[in-house]
Design an enzyme around this catalytic site. Structure first.
Site, PDB file in Angstrom:
ATOM      1  N   ASP A  23      10.913   5.212  -7.719  1.00 37.84           N
ATOM      2  CA  ASP A  23      11.554   5.087  -6.506  1.00 37.84           C
ATOM      3  C   ASP A  23      11.566   5.921  -5.146  1.00 37.84           C
ATOM      4  O   ASP A  23      11.647   6.856  -6.250  1.00 37.84           O
ATOM      5  CB  ASP A  23      12.851   4.577  -6.982  1.00 37.84           C
ATOM      6  CG  ASP A  23      13.815   5.614  -7.694  1.00 37.84           C
ATOM      7  OD1 ASP A  23      13.555   7.171  -7.718  1.00 37.84           O
ATOM      8  OD2 ASP A  23      14.724   5.291  -8.767  1.00 37.84           O
ATOM      9  N   GLY A 101      -4.026   1.322 -13.530  1.00 30.12           N
ATOM     10  CA  GLY A 101      -4.144   3.081 -14.155  1.00 30.12           C
ATOM     11  C   GLY A 101      -3.020   2.926 -15.763  1.00 30.12           C
ATOM     12  O   GLY A 101      -2.607   1.999 -16.757  1.00 30.12           O
ATOM     13  N   ASP A 182      -0.792  10.756   3.164  1.00 28.21           N
ATOM     14  CA  ASP A 182      -0.178  11.533   2.081  1.00 28.21           C
ATOM     15  C   ASP A 182      -0.312  11.782   0.678  1.00 28.21           C
ATOM     16  O   ASP A 182      -0.079  11.047  -0.194  1.00 28.21           O
ATOM     17  CB  ASP A 182       1.428  10.499   1.594  1.00 28.21           C
ATOM     18  CG  ASP A 182       2.282  10.773   0.878  1.00 28.21           C
ATOM     19  OD1 ASP A 182       2.897  12.392   1.212  1.00 28.21           O
ATOM     20  OD2 ASP A 182       3.270   9.764   0.658  1.00 28.21           O
ATOM     21  N   ASP A 200       0.501   4.134  -2.482  1.00 25.82           N
ATOM     22  CA  ASP A 200       1.471   3.875  -1.109  1.00 25.82           C
ATOM     23  C   ASP A 200       0.327   4.350   0.204  1.00 25.82           C
ATOM     24  O   ASP A 200       0.514   5.314   0.791  1.00 25.82           O
ATOM     25  CB  ASP A 200       1.908   5.247  -2.312  1.00 25.82           C
ATOM     26  CG  ASP A 200       3.006   5.633  -1.027  1.00 25.82           C
ATOM     27  OD1 ASP A 200       3.786   4.293   0.347  1.00 25.82           O
ATOM     28  OD2 ASP A 200       3.822   6.053  -1.596  1.00 25.82           O
TER      29      ASP A 200
END
Length: 298
Positions: A23, A101, A182, A200
């Site tokens: 989160d 993963g 990022d 992401d």
């Protein structure tokens, strides 16, 4: 997570919520089972109220969506997480992607101490009687990202395999005029065979064509930021991403970040860990970190 979010009939017809993956400021990420084929997926709950106005785009194929979704829907690469679909809920946009993963924990039966040397000890789990009601409902899954994996002792060959895949993913994005913005170990998920995928894309964007449109905002992690970003200068993107690749390579090799503060980043000053022979990793001609020592297979 607390049961206060009411999901649509469409979602409940097609998915069953699983574990908590993480989160942050944007919202949170959960696993889910797709009912149609029992496939496990990742679902990113993106709070609509936290999406900047300039991050919405009109995609000709899927409508008005956050740019993160439009970008993921337009790309296809073996080292980038695959887009599945998105669901427009009342307060959230649900971004659904493949789940990739392996949980990097020595208690995981998929991992082999011979194939995957240097595994961490299993994390201590709280007995059920000490867990909150929410923890009993939503299990926090051990991370599958590179941050956890590089806590182990990785061989040179494995390092080459991992880093080559990351470079190929970034090269592919740049060829499409896209920057991730990022890049860090926590945004790279990895399985037991050291197959990696970049995740992401919340900060991803298209490379600006003109200096007046260069990026002035940075949403990434400071340890991976380039000097121009630290100095709060406008930046184009790809050059800063190459810097992040260098930081990432150093982190994979030595298990720690080369820079501890902004001053060291601006000066390009890094110190090798103790008991390391710098001669193996330094280009004697220009005194820079020697990429090709590890990346000669690229």
């Amino acid at each position: 997570m607390s049961g206060k979010i009411h999901l649509s009939k469409y979602f409940n017809k097609h998915y069953i919520i699983g574990d908590l993956l993480g989160d942050g400021a944007f919202g949170f990420v959960l696993t889910a089972i797709r009912i149609a084929d029992s496939t496990e997926v990742a679902i990113k709950f993106i709070s609509k109220s936290k999406i900047p106005d300039d991050s919405w785009v009109d995609d000709p194929h899927i409508g008005r969506v956050p740019q993160e979704i439009a970008i993921l829907n337009s790309i296809n690469h073996p080292n980038i997480i695959n887009f599945v679909e998105y669901i427009n809920e009342d307060d959230y946009i649900l971004l659904i992607t493949e789940l990739h993963g392996t949980e990097w924990d020595s208690s995981n039966p998929l991992l082999n101490p011979i194939k995957n040397p240097g595994l961490r000890l299993a994390k201590h789990q709280k007995p059920d009687e000490f867990k909150t009601d929410q923890e009993k409902v939503i299990r926090k899954r051990t991370s599958c990202d590179l941050f956890e994996c590089i806590d182990t002792k990785i061989t040179k060959a494995t390092t080459q395999k991992i880093f080559a895949q990351i470079v190929l993913a970034i090269y592919y994005l740049h060829s499409l005029n896209i920057v991730h913005r990022d890049l860090k170990d926590e945004n790279i998920v990895i399985d037991e065979n050291y197959h990696v995928k970049l995740i992401d894309f919340g900060s991803a964007s298209y490379i600006p064509k003109h200096p007046e449109n260069y990026f002035t905002r940075f949403n990434g992690t400071t340890h991976f930021a380039s000097p121009e970003i630290v100095k709060k200068k406008a930046y184009r993107g790809p050059e800063a991403e190459i810097w992040s690749l260098g930081v990432l390579l150093f982190t994979i090799v030595f298990g720690e970040n080369p820079f501890q503060n902004k001053d060291e980043i601006m000066e390009g000053k890094y110190i090798f860990p103790s008991k390391i022979d710098p001669g193996k990793y330094i280009n004697k001609k220009n005194k820079t970190f020697y990429y090709y020592y590890l990346c000669n297979i690229i």
